[in-house]
Motif scaffolding. Sequence first.
Motif: not given
Length: 182
Positions: A99-106
């Motif tokens: 989830n942290a990676k997804r937030r960074e990508n967004k």
Amino acid sequence: MSLPPINPDKTASGIALDPQTLERVIPESRRPDGTVRKQIKIRPGFTPQEDVRRFRGTKQAQQDANALPKGHIIGWTPPPSSQASSSAAKPMSKSAKKNAKRRENKKEDKKESVADDWEDDDDEPTTAAGVTAAPQSSAAETERKKVPRSSTGSAHTAESPNWAEAPDDGALASELEKLQVK
């Protein structure tokens, strides 16, 4: 015995303790015209009107001491600060890392979606998916396009008209006719 402070605390009326004699005085001061006011001694026991406190009874004083700060909401407690430090100490789970990676990508996608050249946005509006939408002309947009764009410095072409270099002669002539006084 310790020495008195160099800049003693003053009361509301300006009375301070003289560091040399330990008497209550109003220290000398300078007037706006440059002259100096003399130091004034204050009789022992005298309290000027500015320093007199408002009388509060024992119950009122106790109530003031127990009063909540202004803007306090009854029943509200601030979140514990130890929770943030404990979460940093625990290793993140597999799903939390994902989830942290997804937030960074967004966040990165949002930064990339911002255009560097703002003038291109005026010519071709885009949708949220990045697809160029059909241009919609309105009276306000046509008026905005007639505004000279001297900051671009580009030549006048059919694809990107530069109204500063090639104004519409028909529209200009009609504007001049309106301005003529008869």
